[in-house]
Design an enzyme around this catalytic site. Structure first.
Site, mmCIF file in Angstrom:
data_model
loop_
_atom_site.group_PDB
_atom_site.id
_atom_site.type_symbol
_atom_site.label_atom_id
_atom_site.label_comp_id
_atom_site.label_asym_id
_atom_site.label_seq_id
_atom_site.Cartn_x
_atom_site.Cartn_y
_atom_site.Cartn_z
ATOM 1 N N HIS A 66 -22.455 14.176 -6.412
ATOM 2 C CA HIS A 66 -22.237 14.483 -7.634
ATOM 3 C C HIS A 66 -21.016 16.010 -8.018
ATOM 4 O O HIS A 66 -20.510 16.375 -6.832
ATOM 5 C CB HIS A 66 -23.446 15.551 -8.175
ATOM 6 C CG HIS A 66 -23.148 16.026 -10.306
ATOM 7 N ND1 HIS A 66 -23.121 15.649 -10.783
ATOM 8 C CD2 HIS A 66 -22.226 17.484 -10.177
ATOM 9 C CE1 HIS A 66 -23.137 15.977 -12.452
ATOM 10 N NE2 HIS A 66 -23.014 16.955 -11.999
ATOM 11 N N LYS B 119 0.878 -1.012 -0.063
ATOM 12 C CA LYS B 119 0.251 0.236 0.254
ATOM 13 C C LYS B 119 0.768 1.092 0.241
ATOM 14 O O LYS B 119 0.552 1.873 -0.969
ATOM 15 C CB LYS B 119 -1.023 0.184 1.331
ATOM 16 C CG LYS B 119 -2.253 1.158 1.082
ATOM 17 C CD LYS B 119 -2.646 1.628 0.420
ATOM 18 C CE LYS B 119 -3.675 2.479 0.274
ATOM 19 N NZ LYS B 119 -4.821 2.578 1.376
ATOM 20 N N GLY C 259 1.422 -14.680 -14.770
ATOM 21 C CA GLY C 259 0.145 -14.837 -12.986
ATOM 22 C C GLY C 259 -0.688 -13.007 -13.296
ATOM 23 O O GLY C 259 -0.275 -11.740 -12.650
ATOM 24 N N ILE D 7 -2.844 -10.144 -7.052
ATOM 25 C CA ILE D 7 -1.366 -9.833 -6.852
ATOM 26 C C ILE D 7 0.103 -9.853 -7.985
ATOM 27 O O ILE D 7 0.057 -8.674 -8.083
ATOM 28 C CB ILE D 7 -0.607 -10.969 -5.886
ATOM 29 C CG1 ILE D 7 -1.546 -11.337 -4.438
ATOM 30 C CG2 ILE D 7 1.304 -10.908 -6.023
ATOM 31 C CD1 ILE D 7 -0.319 -12.621 -3.719
ATOM 32 N N ASP E 286 -3.770 -17.840 7.196
ATOM 33 C CA ASP E 286 -3.944 -18.227 5.239
ATOM 34 C C ASP E 286 -2.977 -19.431 5.342
ATOM 35 O O ASP E 286 -3.677 -19.933 3.999
ATOM 36 C CB ASP E 286 -2.445 -17.570 4.917
ATOM 37 C CG ASP E 286 -2.826 -15.607 4.304
ATOM 38 O OD1 ASP E 286 -4.210 -15.756 4.568
ATOM 39 O OD2 ASP E 286 -2.087 -15.143 3.721
ATOM 40 N N GLY F 252 -3.639 -12.949 -11.498
ATOM 41 C CA GLY F 252 -4.827 -12.897 -10.389
ATOM 42 C C GLY F 252 -4.503 -11.176 -9.885
ATOM 43 O O GLY F 252 -3.006 -10.187 -10.548
ATOM 44 N N GLY G 75 0.742 -17.650 -7.708
ATOM 45 C CA GLY G 75 0.066 -18.629 -6.557
ATOM 46 C C GLY G 75 0.605 -18.398 -4.640
ATOM 47 O O GLY G 75 1.809 -18.339 -5.272
#
Length: 434
Positions: A425, A51, A173, A177, A301, A175, A260
């Site tokens: 708006h 992030k 990949g 990530i 996980d 996905g 993965g």
């Protein structure tokens, strides 16, 4: 060292930390064993550093669109030395905060390798610790694709510790990530190619939202090659060469495998044969997070839940309450919001299903009038006349809005009542209400 506890948790990531703090708060004697840095994947190799990097990439992406339209001067450059220093300081402050909270709660923290030697028994630092409840919160690790030269590829763990930006990179990949790594580094200035063996990217999301996200990535300058499983990776004089087939290769400074993750199960030793795994290769658990080995629980996980930090935190607390407080059911996974931090983000909550009433709209945001790249926005609502059960969003701020949407969906609002709420708006939020 004390050798007897009410519960021993192995793993100091989001799930393990949550369980330990809440169990201790409910009066349990708890030991937490962590072989690496407190915070696990999220803090050290995942959400938090990602992030921070995305925040810089987002600013550059916005500025770049205005620069190319002629409204701003040259796009600023990233000071990687300062960014890396800020990242290191933030991660250390989070780890220090966790350590302080565990101490205040009375949790015994042991920083070393652990191994289960028998049910209810954990060996660490040459001592055998015992507890009627052992909690696995060992997380997972990235896996590389099965191809020649796969060891030359880097993983998301490596990317989030880079101290210099590559001029070019290939991401294997499609996905979330892989897409995040691609979008972030394209905004930071790299030439990015993404290769996936699926027919589209962002397969964790509903098809129409994902397709808008994919077009936005392509508008950002990312080359996407779908339906392709790379054959080999080789070192060459100026970097790496990825062979897509016998005739097609791509050269880049860096190749990143985002193909993965697998659970960390080595701590189980010989007991691993007695712990049942799901079809996804993670630990199968019941409603009380208990595995097929009585007295052994799994959260985070490594368990058969959604591999998302909020789920790990909630499950850790829920298990603590189940064992040492009042029973609480696990959070329903259908109500968990998730976001891919591409540019702009793709967010979704609920599970859009075939055959349900589905209203949607794709639009061009007002910002496209002053930007050269013109990303597209999207919203979609799924469910029935009686209840809206899913929300899909693509647009700036989707990562925040989808969390509020998740809270709204807990009350299963009907479409007619939703029409009574007016958006702001001019933003994406007013579109469903128009």
């Amino acid at each position: 060292m004390d050798t007897s506890y009410d519960a021993i948790v192995i793993g100091g990531g989001s799930a393990g930390l949550s369980f330990a703090r809440h169990a201790a708060g409910l009066g349990a004697k708890v030991a937490l064993i962590e072989r690496g840095k407190l915070g696990g994947t999220c803090v050290n190799r995942g959400c938090v550093p990602k992030k921070m990097l995305w925040t810089v990439a987002d600013a550059l992406w916005r500025a770049g669109g205005l620069t190319r339209s002629g409204l701003l001067g040259p796009t600023p450059q990233v000071d990687m030395e300062r960014l890396c220093a800020a990242r290191a300081d933030k991660l250390q402050s989070i780890r220090d905060s966790y350590r302080g909270k565990l101490s205040e709660a009375g949790v015994t923290v042991i920083e070393d390798e652990a191994a289960m030697s028998a049910p209810g028994e954990v060996t660490v630092q040459g001592e055998k610790l015992h507890a009627p409840r052992i909690v696995l919160a060992t997380g997972g690790h990235p896996i590389r694709p099965k191809m020649e030269g796969a060891e030359l590829a880097e993983t998301s763990d490596d990317v989030l510790e880079w101290t210099a930006l590559p001029g070019s990179m290939v991401v294997i990949g499609g996905g979330y990530i892989g897409c995040e790594m691609a979008a972030i580094h394209a905004a930071l200035g790299a030439r990015v190619t993404l290769v996936t063996d699926t027919d589209r990217v962002l397969t964790e999301f509903s098809e129409n939202a994902a397709k808008v996200g994919q077009r936005n990535m392509q508008a950002q300058g990312i080359r996407i090659i779908a339906g392709c499983a790379p054959a080999a990776l080789r070192a060459v004089e100026d970097g790496l060469e990825l062979a897509l087939d016998s005739d097609t290769t791509i050269r880049a400074e860096k190749v990143v495998a985002a193909t993965g993750r697998a659970p960390n199960l080595g701590v189980l030793g010989a007991l691993q044969e007695r712990v049942k795994l799901s079809d996804k290769g993670v630990i199968e658990i019941d409603e009380c997070f208990e595995t097929s080995l009585p007295g052994l629980h799994a959260v985070g996980d490594c368990a058969d839940r959604l591999p998302l930090t909020p789920v790990a935190v909630a499950d850790g607390e829920t298990l603590a309450r189940q064992l040492f407080g009042e029973h609480r059911d696990p959070v329903a996974l259908r109500d968990v919001a998730t976001t891919a931090f591409v540019l702009p983000p793709v967010g979704e909550v609920g599970q859009p299903a075939q055959g349900t009433i589905f209203e949607e709209e794709e639009s061009t945001p007002l910002a496209a009038g002053v930007r050269a790249d013109g990303p597209q926005d999207y919203w979609g609502l799924g469910g029935s006349e009686a209840a809206v059960t899913s929300v899909s969003l693509v647009g700036e701020g989707a990562q925040e809005a989808v969390a509020w949407a998740g809270q709204m969906l807990l009350h299963r609002p009907d479409r007619a009542r939703m029409l009574r709420a007016l958006g702001v708006h001019p933003t994406l939020s007013e579109a469903p209400m128009g």
